[in-house]
Write an enzyme that holds these catalytic residues in place. Structure first.
Site, PDB file in Angstrom:
ATOM      1  N   TRP A 127       0.996  -1.176   0.120  1.00  0.00           N
ATOM      2  CA  TRP A 127       0.079  -0.088  -0.004  1.00  0.00           C
ATOM      3  C   TRP A 127       0.783   1.303   0.082  1.00  0.00           C
ATOM      4  O   TRP A 127       1.792   1.283   0.774  1.00  0.00           O
ATOM      5  CB  TRP A 127      -0.840  -0.132   1.204  1.00  0.00           C
ATOM      6  CG  TRP A 127      -1.862   0.997   1.451  1.00  0.00           C
ATOM      7  CD1 TRP A 127      -2.503   1.736   0.581  1.00  0.00           C
ATOM      8  CD2 TRP A 127      -2.062   1.798   2.567  1.00  0.00           C
ATOM      9  NE1 TRP A 127      -3.390   2.676   1.003  1.00  0.00           N
ATOM     10  CE2 TRP A 127      -3.155   2.769   2.388  1.00  0.00           C
ATOM     11  CE3 TRP A 127      -1.638   1.619   4.182  1.00  0.00           C
ATOM     12  CZ2 TRP A 127      -3.723   3.647   3.460  1.00  0.00           C
ATOM     13  CZ3 TRP A 127      -2.284   2.479   4.943  1.00  0.00           C
ATOM     14  CH2 TRP A 127      -3.118   3.572   4.727  1.00  0.00           C
ATOM     15  N   ASP A 208      -0.687  -5.992   9.133  1.00  0.00           N
ATOM     16  CA  ASP A 208      -1.802  -4.749   8.733  1.00  0.00           C
ATOM     17  C   ASP A 208      -2.775  -5.675   8.268  1.00  0.00           C
ATOM     18  O   ASP A 208      -2.750  -6.122   7.109  1.00  0.00           O
ATOM     19  CB  ASP A 208      -1.257  -3.727   7.492  1.00  0.00           C
ATOM     20  CG  ASP A 208      -2.027  -2.847   7.301  1.00  0.00           C
ATOM     21  OD1 ASP A 208      -3.184  -2.618   7.982  1.00  0.00           O
ATOM     22  OD2 ASP A 208      -1.791  -1.903   6.527  1.00  0.00           O
ATOM     23  N   ALA A 210      -6.754  -4.946   7.113  1.00  0.00           N
ATOM     24  CA  ALA A 210      -7.780  -3.880   6.754  1.00  0.00           C
ATOM     25  C   ALA A 210      -8.815  -4.318   5.961  1.00  0.00           C
ATOM     26  O   ALA A 210      -9.694  -3.625   5.899  1.00  0.00           O
ATOM     27  CB  ALA A 210      -6.954  -2.771   5.819  1.00  0.00           C
ATOM     28  N   LYS A 243     -13.436  -0.423   6.265  1.00  0.00           N
ATOM     29  CA  LYS A 243     -13.861  -1.264   5.236  1.00  0.00           C
ATOM     30  C   LYS A 243     -14.871  -2.325   5.759  1.00  0.00           C
ATOM     31  O   LYS A 243     -16.120  -2.249   5.203  1.00  0.00           O
ATOM     32  CB  LYS A 243     -13.123  -2.108   4.308  1.00  0.00           C
ATOM     33  CG  LYS A 243     -11.570  -1.467   4.074  1.00  0.00           C
ATOM     34  CD  LYS A 243     -11.862  -0.454   2.911  1.00  0.00           C
ATOM     35  CE  LYS A 243     -10.892   0.775   3.318  1.00  0.00           C
ATOM     36  NZ  LYS A 243      -9.708   0.775   2.348  1.00  0.00           N
TER      37      LYS A 243
HETATM   38  N1  PMP Z   1      -3.758  -0.592   5.365  1.00  0.00           N
HETATM   39  C1  PMP Z   1      -4.013  -0.915   4.146  1.00  0.00           C
HETATM   40  C2  PMP Z   1      -3.241  -1.989   3.399  1.00  0.00           C
HETATM   41  C3  PMP Z   1      -5.208  -0.426   3.492  1.00  0.00           C
HETATM   42  O1  PMP Z   1      -5.474  -0.629   2.343  1.00  0.00           O
HETATM   43  C4  PMP Z   1      -5.799   0.803   4.092  1.00  0.00           C
HETATM   44  C5  PMP Z   1      -7.006   1.479   3.441  1.00  0.00           C
HETATM   45  N2  PMP Z   1      -6.738   2.017   2.403  1.00  0.00           N
HETATM   46  C6  PMP Z   1      -5.623   0.942   5.374  1.00  0.00           C
HETATM   47  C7  PMP Z   1      -4.569   0.338   5.993  1.00  0.00           C
HETATM   48  C8  PMP Z   1      -6.053   1.963   6.356  1.00  0.00           C
HETATM   49  O2  PMP Z   1      -7.348   2.574   6.280  1.00  0.00           O
HETATM   50  P1  PMP Z   1      -7.931   3.574   7.049  1.00  0.00           P
HETATM   51  O3  PMP Z   1      -6.998   4.579   7.535  1.00  0.00           O
HETATM   52  O4  PMP Z   1      -8.851   4.120   6.433  1.00  0.00           O
HETATM   53  O5  PMP Z   1      -8.599   2.708   8.276  1.00  0.00           O
END
Ligand code: PMP
Length: 394
Positions: A127, A208, A210, A243
């Site tokens: 990411w 991570d 998500a 999500k």
């Molecule tokens: N890690 C990954 C791999 C993601 O794709 C995302 C969202 N795009 C996030 C973390 C964090 O998202 P948010 O801060 O919106 O909770």
């Protein structure tokens, strides 16, 4: 003073969102930003979230501060959701953060507090925000092989070889499920091999997660994180609720630290609270409270899990449809990987020229590295994408 500032690079995905918005063509399709969309192109508020919000509005009597690490009930509920019974609750410390991004940021800072020379191993690709936060913090990154553009799967041998270069004091960043941006994931046997390398090198994993519930199911998507947590002496977990609860703008996430040594939990818990205090003080509460209410109420939880399952299955259906359409058009199974990938994204592995052609000639917006958001499609637009790809000569 401000004249000394340098223009920062614009976020490519957010730039793409703007281009899409400005495109007047009525047939345009947005496969860019990572937001779930239903068949009508809407990002609805989940039923359980709406119901919890109504209850909260009726019951909440104060907006006073909660606690530096957020509501302990949120931590309990999230630790249970992500880790199940993999580790004893006493071995986990946790703090609420503004989204999963906040959790990643705090995780990197905590690792650097523990080891000023920390290197963070990141998958190629990962990411982009991982890289940009690490760069902003001045933390060294080491890339490990991950996506194989030939098979559109994981270059597992390359990955293990590169991870073997890690040493104690390094942080190895792994995606718990639904790898972003590729959609290519490890199976559990492969995760076990990663655990073996982690144990051999003594490096600390950070997962991570998500997209729990977007891949193979809520429990299945947590299996790798649980395996790692029950196998290594220490790890960090950054979890996002954006999500799977659809609470993107509420900024709901959590950072967990797992330590085999229970005595260390007080230290890690104190560090997590300290980091919150330095960066933004109290973390946002609204989204975290909704998540806690949903996870702790049988009826709300069942309804949430059912709606999440509908979301997951709809994306799987679209994956299969796209792979089938492309098989018909190309007469080959070269796009069969789309049905094998999991989560909201797939990296198609086509050239940047094809990505531009999709946008210019067909009003189809994908990220430059050929990542598509599967949820940006619906049954009607899948054939359009397949035809456009075929016309671009793939
Ligand atoms: N890690 C990954 C791999 C993601 O794709 C995302 C969202 N795009 C996030 C973390 C964090 O998202 P948010 O801060 O919106 O909770």
């Amino acid at each position: 003073m401000f004249g000394n500032l340098k223009t920062q690079p614009a976020d490519k995905i957010l730039m793409l969102m703007q281009l899409f918005k400005d495109d007047p063509r009525p047939t345009k399709i947005d496969l860019g930003v990572g937001v779930y969309k239903n068949a009508k192109g809407e990002t609805p508020i989940m039923r359980a979230v709406k119901a919890a919000e109504k209850q909260l509005w009726e019951q909440e009597t104060s907006k006073s501060y909660v606690a530096l690490a957020g509501d302990p009930g949120f931590a309990d509920a999230m630790i249970n959701l992500v880790l199940g019974n993999a580790v004893d609750r006493g071995n986990v410390s946790a703090a609420a953060t503004p989204g999963g991004t906040g959790a990643c940021r705090q995780a990197f800072e905590m690792a650097r507090m523990a080891n000023p020379d920390v290197r963070v191993f990141v998958s190629n690709p990962t990411w982009p925000n991982h890289l940009s936060i690490l760069k902003h913090l001045g933390i060294e990154t080491v890339t490990y092989r991950y996506f194989d553009n030939g098979t559109r799967g994981v270059d597992f041998e390359g990955m293990l070889e590169d991870l073997a270069q890690a040493k104690p004091g390094d942080l190895v960043l792994l995606h718990g499920c639904c790898h972003n941006p590729t959609g290519a994931n490890l199976n559990l046997a492969q995760w076990q091999a990663v655990v073996d390398v982690l144990l051999k090198t003594g490096a600390t994993p950070m997962i991570d997660i998500a997209y729990q519930g977007f891949g193979d199911g809520l429990e299945e998507d947590a299996a790798a994180t649980r395996l790692v947590a029950s196998s290594v002496p220490e790890m960090l977990i950054a979890a996002s609720c954006s999500k799977n609860f659809g609470v993107y703008r509420e900024r709901t996430g959590i950072l967990m630290a797992v330590t085999a040594d229970k005595g260390l939990s007080t230290l890690t818990q104190g560090t997590l609270a300290y980091l919150n205090r330095q960066n933004y003080s109290f973390p946002p509460d609204h989204g975290a409270r909704l998540v806690t209410m949903i996870l702790n109420d049988d009826a709300l939880r069942a309804d949430w899990a059912a709606e999440l399952e509908e979301v997951r299955l709809s994306m799987l259906g679209l994956r299969q449809q796209l792979a089938d359409e492309l098989r018909k058009l190309t007469g080959s199974d070269q796009f069969g990987f789309i049905a094998q990938h999991r989560g909201m994204f797939s990296r198609l592995g086509v050239s940047p020229e094809v990505v531009s052609q999709l946008r210019d000639d067909h009003a189809i917006y994908a990220v430059g590295d050929s990542r598509i958001n599967i949820a940006g499609l619906n049954k009607e637009t899948v054939p359009a994408l397949a035809k456009a790809l075929h016309k671009c000569g793939v």
